[in-house]
Scaffold this motif. Structure first.
Motif, short mmCIF file in Angstrom:
data_model
loop_
_atom_site.label_atom_id
_atom_site.label_comp_id
_atom_site.label_asym_id
_atom_site.label_seq_id
_atom_site.Cartn_x
_atom_site.Cartn_y
_atom_site.Cartn_z
N ALA A 59 0.83 -1.21 0.00
CA ALA A 59 0.00 0.00 0.00
C ALA A 59 0.87 1.26 0.00
CB ALA A 59 -0.94 -0.01 1.20
N GLU A 60 1.98 1.22 0.72
CA GLU A 60 2.88 2.37 0.75
C GLU A 60 3.53 2.59 -0.62
OE1 GLU A 60 6.45 4.20 3.50
OE2 GLU A 60 6.06 2.06 3.59
N GLN A 61 3.93 1.50 -1.28
CA GLN A 61 4.52 1.62 -2.62
C GLN A 61 3.49 2.15 -3.63
OE1 GLN A 61 7.70 1.28 -3.50
NE2 GLN A 61 8.14 0.94 -1.35
N ASN A 62 2.24 1.69 -3.51
CA ASN A 62 1.18 2.18 -4.41
C ASN A 62 0.93 3.67 -4.18
OD1 ASN A 62 0.79 -0.26 -5.68
ND2 ASN A 62 -0.86 -0.89 -4.34
N ARG A 63 0.99 4.09 -2.92
CA ARG A 63 0.79 5.51 -2.60
C ARG A 63 1.92 6.34 -3.19
NH1 ARG A 63 0.79 7.95 3.41
NH2 ARG A 63 2.92 7.26 3.22
N ASN A 64 3.16 5.88 -3.07
CA ASN A 64 4.29 6.61 -3.64
C ASN A 64 4.21 6.66 -5.17
OD1 ASN A 64 5.30 7.06 -1.09
ND2 ASN A 64 6.69 5.32 -1.15
N LEU A 65 3.77 5.56 -5.79
CA LEU A 65 3.61 5.53 -7.24
C LEU A 65 2.54 6.52 -7.68
CD1 LEU A 65 4.18 4.16 -10.01
CD2 LEU A 65 2.35 2.57 -9.44
N ALA A 66 1.43 6.58 -6.96
CA ALA A 66 0.35 7.51 -7.31
C ALA A 66 0.80 8.96 -7.16
CB ALA A 66 -0.88 7.24 -6.46
N LYS A 67 1.61 9.25 -6.14
CA LYS A 67 2.13 10.61 -5.97
C LYS A 67 3.08 10.97 -7.12
CE LYS A 67 1.61 11.03 -1.01
NZ LYS A 67 2.27 11.22 0.28
N GLY A 68 3.88 10.02 -7.57
CA GLY A 68 4.76 10.26 -8.71
C GLY A 68 3.98 10.50 -9.99
N GLN A 69 2.89 9.75 -10.19
CA GLN A 69 2.06 9.95 -11.37
C GLN A 69 1.37 11.31 -11.31
OE1 GLN A 69 -0.34 6.42 -11.08
NE2 GLN A 69 1.01 5.25 -12.43
N LEU A 70 1.00 11.76 -10.11
CA LEU A 70 0.40 13.09 -9.97
C LEU A 70 1.41 14.17 -10.31
CD1 LEU A 70 -1.94 14.91 -9.15
CD2 LEU A 70 -1.18 14.70 -6.78
N LEU A 71 2.65 14.02 -9.86
CA LEU A 71 3.69 15.00 -10.20
C LEU A 71 3.94 15.05 -11.71
CD1 LEU A 71 6.35 14.56 -7.39
CD2 LEU A 71 4.97 16.57 -7.85
N THR A 72 3.91 13.89 -12.34
CA THR A 72 4.10 13.83 -13.79
C THR A 72 2.96 14.53 -14.51
OG1 THR A 72 5.30 11.74 -13.58
CG2 THR A 72 4.42 12.28 -15.76
N ALA A 73 1.73 14.30 -14.06
CA ALA A 73 0.57 14.94 -14.69
C ALA A 73 0.59 16.45 -14.47
CB ALA A 73 -0.72 14.35 -14.14
N GLU A 74 1.01 16.89 -13.29
CA GLU A 74 1.11 18.34 -13.04
C GLU A 74 2.25 18.96 -13.84
OE1 GLU A 74 1.54 18.36 -8.81
OE2 GLU A 74 -0.62 18.54 -8.46
N GLY A 75 3.29 18.18 -14.11
CA GLY A 75 4.44 18.67 -14.86
C GLY A 75 4.11 19.00 -16.31
N ALA A 76 2.99 18.49 -16.80
CA ALA A 76 2.60 18.80 -18.18
C ALA A 76 2.28 20.28 -18.34
CB ALA A 76 1.39 17.95 -18.58
N TYR A 77 2.02 20.98 -17.23
CA TYR A 77 1.68 22.41 -17.29
C TYR A 77 2.84 23.30 -16.87
CZ TYR A 77 -2.88 20.45 -17.95
OH TYR A 77 -3.93 19.73 -18.44
N ASP A 78 4.04 22.76 -16.81
CA ASP A 78 5.21 23.55 -16.46
C ASP A 78 5.71 24.33 -17.67
OD1 ASP A 78 5.20 22.61 -13.90
OD2 ASP A 78 6.80 21.14 -14.20
N TRP A 79 6.42 25.41 -17.38
CA TRP A 79 7.08 26.18 -18.42
C TRP A 79 8.23 25.35 -18.98
CZ3 TRP A 79 6.07 31.17 -20.15
CH2 TRP A 79 5.10 31.88 -19.46
N SER A 80 8.49 25.51 -20.26
CA SER A 80 9.66 24.86 -20.85
C SER A 80 10.51 25.91 -21.54
CB SER A 80 9.25 23.75 -21.83
OG SER A 80 8.54 24.29 -22.91
N LEU A 81 11.81 25.71 -21.49
CA LEU A 81 12.77 26.63 -22.07
C LEU A 81 13.48 25.94 -23.22
CD1 LEU A 81 14.43 29.31 -21.84
CD2 LEU A 81 15.99 28.04 -20.35
#
Length: 182
Positions: free
Chosen positions: A57-79
């Motif tokens: 359950a802890e590994q699944n929670r960490n995986l879900a948090k990583g997927q959330l960071l990846t999804a939020e990263g789609a709206y980051d600025w790029s240079l």
């Protein structure tokens, strides 16, 4: 026939209750017989650490948090950037003197997507050009451009463009809930 209770009979139960318990011994981590004395808190911590379901359950929670960071990263600025430095030597016919041309350019840009599906881009392109064949009066030039693009049919609106972000947020909440339940 009536029975009378003897006063000494009452003293026996009261004397048993009034006895004091032996003083507690300081806990030792390991006794002579090879057994380990644990406090309740130590036992709970050891059980949680060795529980496979909690670990999963802890590994699944960490995986879900990583997927959330990846999804939020789609709206980051790029240079973006590009550097070009060129020297070209040429002659108009064989035996003629050669002319040299120098060209240097730099391109810098930033881009950001928006949750509603659009994207904004800003680019700056300065350049330097000189030639030995002819005199240049303005060797420096540059352009600045700004662009906004928006999908009008497929991918228009916040629902379509932020679907991955919504799924990742819900997955993170579900993983947190499952971790708390295990």
């Amino acid at each position: 026939m009536t029975r009378t209770l003897h006063p000494l009979a009452l003293l026996i139960p009261f004397s048993l209750v009034a006895q004091t318990a032996p003083a507690p011994q300081p806990p030792s981590p390991q006794t002579d017989a090879g057994t380990v004395n644990l406090t309740l808190q130590d036992a709970i911590q050891t059980a949680l650490k060795n529980n496979l379901q909690v670990s999963i359950a802890e590994q699944n929670r960490n995986l879900a948090k990583g997927q959330l960071l990846t999804a939020e990263g789609a709206y980051d600025w790029s240079l973006t950037g590009n550097v070009k430095d060129a020297k070209i030597q040429s002659s108009s016919f064989p035996g003629a003197p050669t002319s040299s041309t120098f060209q240097r350019s730099l391109a810098l840009g930033v881009t950001t997507p928006f949750v509603w599906g659009g994207a904004f881009s800003l680019q700056y392109d300065p350049s330097y050009y000189s030639s030995s064949a002819f005199a240049t009066t303005a060797p420096y030039s540059g352009t600045v451009s700004a662009t906004y693009s928006q999908n009008l049919l497929s991918g228009f609106g916040t629902t379509a463009s932020s679907a991955n972000l919504i799924v990742a947020r819900n997955g993170s909440k579900a993983a947190d809930y499952q971790f708390k339940q295990s």
